[in-house]
Enzyme design. Structure first.
Site, PDB file in Angstrom:
ATOM      1  N   GLU A   1       0.887  -1.173   0.000  1.00  0.00           N
ATOM      2  CA  GLU A   1       0.000   0.000   0.000  1.00  0.00           C
ATOM      3  C   GLU A   1       0.915   1.210   0.000  1.00  0.00           C
ATOM      4  OE1 GLU A   1      -3.130  -0.531  -0.092  1.00  0.00           O
ATOM      5  OE2 GLU A   1      -3.631  -2.332   1.039  1.00  0.00           O
TER       6      GLU A   1
ATOM      7  N   CYS B   1      -1.883   9.222   3.639  1.00  0.00           N
ATOM      8  CA  CYS B   1      -1.847   8.837   2.223  1.00  0.00           C
ATOM      9  C   CYS B   1      -3.112   9.315   1.525  1.00  0.00           C
ATOM     10  CB  CYS B   1      -1.692   7.326   2.098  1.00  0.00           C
ATOM     11  SG  CYS B   1      -2.924   6.461   3.057  1.00  0.00           S
TER      12      CYS B   1
HETATM   13  P1  NAP Z   1       8.610   4.556   4.195  1.00  0.00           P
HETATM   14  O1  NAP Z   1       9.753   5.458   4.365  1.00  0.00           O
HETATM   15  O2  NAP Z   1       8.445   3.864   2.908  1.00  0.00           O
HETATM   16  O3  NAP Z   1       8.722   3.471   5.392  1.00  0.00           O
HETATM   17  C1  NAP Z   1       7.736   2.496   5.596  1.00  0.00           C
HETATM   18  C2  NAP Z   1       8.365   1.289   6.274  1.00  0.00           C
HETATM   19  O4  NAP Z   1       9.290   0.693   5.376  1.00  0.00           O
HETATM   20  C3  NAP Z   1       9.152   1.638   7.531  1.00  0.00           C
HETATM   21  O5  NAP Z   1       8.942   0.638   8.491  1.00  0.00           O
HETATM   22  C4  NAP Z   1      10.584   1.629   7.027  1.00  0.00           C
HETATM   23  O6  NAP Z   1      11.539   1.376   8.033  1.00  0.00           O
HETATM   24  C5  NAP Z   1      10.523   0.473   6.059  1.00  0.00           C
HETATM   25  N1  NAP Z   1      11.638   0.416   5.104  1.00  0.00           N
HETATM   26  C6  NAP Z   1      12.416   1.430   4.634  1.00  0.00           C
HETATM   27  N2  NAP Z   1      13.319   0.946   3.756  1.00  0.00           N
HETATM   28  C7  NAP Z   1      13.099  -0.388   3.659  1.00  0.00           C
HETATM   29  C8  NAP Z   1      13.703  -1.458   2.921  1.00  0.00           C
HETATM   30  N3  NAP Z   1      14.714  -1.252   2.079  1.00  0.00           N
HETATM   31  N4  NAP Z   1      13.219  -2.704   3.093  1.00  0.00           N
HETATM   32  C9  NAP Z   1      12.187  -2.945   3.918  1.00  0.00           C
HETATM   33  N5  NAP Z   1      11.592  -1.998   4.658  1.00  0.00           N
HETATM   34  C10 NAP Z   1      12.028  -0.722   4.518  1.00  0.00           C
HETATM   35  O7  NAP Z   1       7.210   5.290   4.490  1.00  0.00           O
HETATM   36  P2  NAP Z   1       6.807   6.194   5.740  1.00  0.00           P
HETATM   37  O8  NAP Z   1       7.525   7.485   5.654  1.00  0.00           O
HETATM   38  O9  NAP Z   1       6.920   5.391   6.996  1.00  0.00           O
HETATM   39  O10 NAP Z   1       5.244   6.396   5.471  1.00  0.00           O
HETATM   40  C11 NAP Z   1       4.746   7.377   4.641  1.00  0.00           C
HETATM   41  C12 NAP Z   1       4.345   6.792   3.287  1.00  0.00           C
HETATM   42  O11 NAP Z   1       3.397   5.750   3.488  1.00  0.00           O
HETATM   43  C13 NAP Z   1       3.646   7.802   2.395  1.00  0.00           C
HETATM   44  O12 NAP Z   1       4.099   7.649   1.081  1.00  0.00           O
HETATM   45  C14 NAP Z   1       2.167   7.410   2.512  1.00  0.00           C
HETATM   46  O13 NAP Z   1       1.374   7.817   1.423  1.00  0.00           O
HETATM   47  C15 NAP Z   1       2.271   5.936   2.632  1.00  0.00           C
HETATM   48  N6  NAP Z   1       1.082   5.353   3.254  1.00  0.00           N
HETATM   49  C16 NAP Z   1       0.207   4.674   2.453  1.00  0.00           C
HETATM   50  C17 NAP Z   1      -0.961   4.146   3.001  1.00  0.00           C
HETATM   51  C18 NAP Z   1      -1.953   3.380   2.145  1.00  0.00           C
HETATM   52  O14 NAP Z   1      -2.848   2.737   2.687  1.00  0.00           O
HETATM   53  N7  NAP Z   1      -1.849   3.436   0.816  1.00  0.00           N
HETATM   54  C19 NAP Z   1      -1.224   4.324   4.348  1.00  0.00           C
HETATM   55  C20 NAP Z   1      -0.301   5.026   5.139  1.00  0.00           C
HETATM   56  C21 NAP Z   1       0.857   5.527   4.567  1.00  0.00           C
HETATM   57  P3  NAP Z   1      12.404   2.583   8.684  1.00  0.00           P
HETATM   58  O15 NAP Z   1      11.406   3.447   9.373  1.00  0.00           O
HETATM   59  O16 NAP Z   1      13.314   1.882   9.609  1.00  0.00           O
HETATM   60  O17 NAP Z   1      13.082   3.263   7.540  1.00  0.00           O
END
Ligand code: NAP
Length: 531
Positions: free
Chosen positions: A285, A319
């Site tokens: 997502e 999001c």
């Molecule tokens: P993010 O930077 O992509 O991080 C999400 C998760 O992925 C974190 O636990 C992060 O860990 C982990 N991660 C980072 N690099 C990784 C890798 N190489 N391998 C595996 N895991 C990895 O996103 P965010 O800043 O937390 O959240 C914001 C984003 O989420 C926005 O783009 C938003 O639109 C989206 N979102 C979408 C929905 C939906 O339902 N579509 C809902 C909520 C949020 P670390 O924190 O340790 O880096």
């Protein structure tokens, strides 16, 4: 859904609730700086390195220090989850549901405490924090009810004598759940509870910005006496252990919510590194760049209220948040005059004070990123509103005010997800043009329309590509069982909707479970027990 009811939100106009919330924040404050462990199998593991979780409204305040998993810890967690799978996958769907229902009851008892941690760890205001706790409780109850329903195999052609054919579902293996910080409880709980309900075991890697809330959620499952190893808590850096876990042969499925870039990377790595039990299943997502169209005959009061809530609640860090507001040219002037006045009335400050609508953004990187986009906007678009610095909170937190630009489809801020309180207004020639502009995005998550014109409402329903469409209401705040949530395009992969009837049959069953048909010749002994 037969019995499912959404958890009602708290009414903070009642003094009793306000007092309880104040008390919960004070209690949580007394626990600031506590050290939290990993949980692998039944063991709490304290590591030398930890992740400091910072209060975004007061950045010298440490909410908690959470142990940081190394690759060795991750290996142990994978092995624990695989061992526990032998036990958990054999527990009946009904029994698994009971664990989820118990966890829901425990979370409901602690709802003020959970809301308080949201306020301190990610800077949600009281209402947003409480709404998120409700959503997490809903996820537990909804998936519990769904797995009871889906746990009963369907008999195929029961009219045929001499054989029984039953069609049912079985779990897959060890699930890696990777959650974001912006819904640190509801989304974490949703992906975890769906995996567990399906009979998979879980390795939970929470966001490094919100590991304390995730720990508290895992504690709830422990209180509900979930078998050891069924849920392993593995905070750690995405870049350090993320790729390693995603590529691991004993990870069978990955449930991810987060940014587009990380989602695409996970998808690629998972495809390149099949598991021992086969090709890895991935749900990702991802982000959004959501539009609201204002029709010429829209109720302007309602539109302004909804647009403000959609664009600026939780500082635009959803999001589903509104980031592109499309206005027909004939009402542009009147609408904007009133809208900008309303934006100017938004209160911003400490989320511990219920009088503040907006709080801080999550961290220094995010603040810098948002400010860069504001600078880009100033070069490419017309600035309509920016909060004066002296009206921003003076305390040490990551605050940025609501910002409104007017511009065209060529602007960078039209295309890229900012994840902050920055709104772009775009002028449309007519309603068809408005629909075209709304669909001009690689993302397809939420979209909204304010209109009193049945024909245009019909066109919007038909033409808009975003998967969650709202008419005459805000575009955030989807509720479990009412507005199943998820996108397509670059907003989501594994196209089914959380908190909806397809999540289990599609995501749940195509991703979290696999279907199986059992056909038995019953002539041999003359009868076969149906279950
Ligand atoms: P993010 O930077 O992509 O991080 C999400 C998760 O992925 C974190 O636990 C992060 O860990 C982990 N991660 C980072 N690099 C990784 C890798 N190489 N391998 C595996 N895991 C990895 O996103 P965010 O800043 O937390 O959240 C914001 C984003 O989420 C926005 O783009 C938003 O639109 C989206 N979102 C979408 C929905 C939906 O339902 N579509 C809902 C909520 C949020 P670390 O924190 O340790 O880096």
């Amino acid at each position: 859904m037969e019995n499912f009811q959404n958890q009602p939100p708290l009414d903070f106009s009642k003094e009793k609730n306000r007092k309880e919330m104040g008390k919960a924040i004070s209690n949580a404050r007394k626990q600031l700086g506590w050290i939290y462990s990993l949980i692998v199998d039944k063991t709490k593991v304290y590591t030398q390195k930890n992740i400091p979780s910072i209060n975004p409204a007061l950045y010298n305040e440490i909410v908690g220090k959470v142990s940081k998993a190394s690759v060795n810890n991750a290996e142990e967690a994978v092995s624990a989850a695989n061992k526990a799978f032998n036990v958990w996958s054999r527990i009946t769907p009904k029994e698994r549901a009971m664990y989820l229902l118990k966890a829901a009851d425990l979370m409901e008892e602690k709802r003020f405490e959970f809301a308080a941690w949201q306020i301190l760890e990610v800077g949600k205001n009281w209402y947003e924090a409480d709404a998120e706790v409700c959503e997490a409780i809903d996820m537990l109850r909804y998936y519990a009810e769904e797995i009871i329903r889906l746990g009963k195999p369907i008999l195929m052609r029961p009219d045929l004598p001499g054989e029984t054919n039953s069609y049912g579902y079985r779990p897959i293996g060890a699930a890696l759940v990777i959650s974001p910080w912006n819904f640190p409880l509801a989304i974490t709980c949703g992906m975890t509870s769906a995996s567990l309900a399906a009979g998979n075991t879980v390795i939970l890697k929470p966001s490094s910005q919100s590991p304390v809330i995730a720990f508290k959620m895992v504690e709830i499952f422990r209180e509900a006496r979930l078998p050891d190893g069924a849920l392993n808590f593995l905070p750690g850096s995405g870049s350090e252990i993320g790729d390693w876990l995603v590529s691991h042969p004993l990870i069978d499925l990955i449930a991810f919510t987060g940014s587009k870039d990380v989602g695409l990377r996970i998808n690629r790595l998972a495809a390149e590194n099949p598991g021992k039990r086969g090709i890895k299943r991935v749900i990702a997502e991802m982000g959004g760049k959501n539009a609201v169209i204002v029709d010429s005959d829209a109720d302007i009061d309602e539109t302004i209220k909804g647009a403000i809530a959609s664009a600026f609640s939780f500082q635009g860090q959803k999001c589903s948040a509104l980031s592109r507001l499309i206005i027909p040219k004939n009402i542009r002037e009147e609408f904007l005059a009133r809208f900008i006045e309303a934006v100017d009335s938004i209160t911003i400050g400490s989320p511990e004070d219920p009088g503040n609508f907006m709080g801080p953004v999550i961290d220094a990187n995010s603040l810098k990123n948002i400010k860069n986009y504001i600078e880009t906007g100033k070069k490419e678009c017309k600035l309509l509103y920016e909060r004066e610095v002296k009206r921003l909170p003076s305390q040490r937190g990551f605050f940025v005010g609501p910002t409104v630009f007017e511009g065209s489809e060529n602007c960078v801020i039209f295309k890229e997800e900012i994840f902050g309180p920055v709104l772009l207004v775009i002028k449309a020639e007519n309603f068809d043009d408005a629909l075209r502009i709304a669909n001009n995005s690689e993302y397809a998550l939420t979209a909204g329309l304010y209109s009193r014109n049945p024909k245009n409402i019909g066109e919007f329903k038909k033409e808009i590509l975003a998967n969650v469409k709202y008419i005459n209401r805000k575009i955030t705040g989807a509720q479990v069982g009412r507005q199943p949530f998820g996108g397509s395009g670059m907003s989501g992969f594994g196209d089914s909707k959380a908190g909806g009837p397809d999540y289990l049959p599609l995501k749940f069953l195509q991703i979290f479970m696999t279907s199986e048909i059992i056909s038995e010749n019953t002539m041999r002994r003359g009868y076969a027990p149906l279950d």
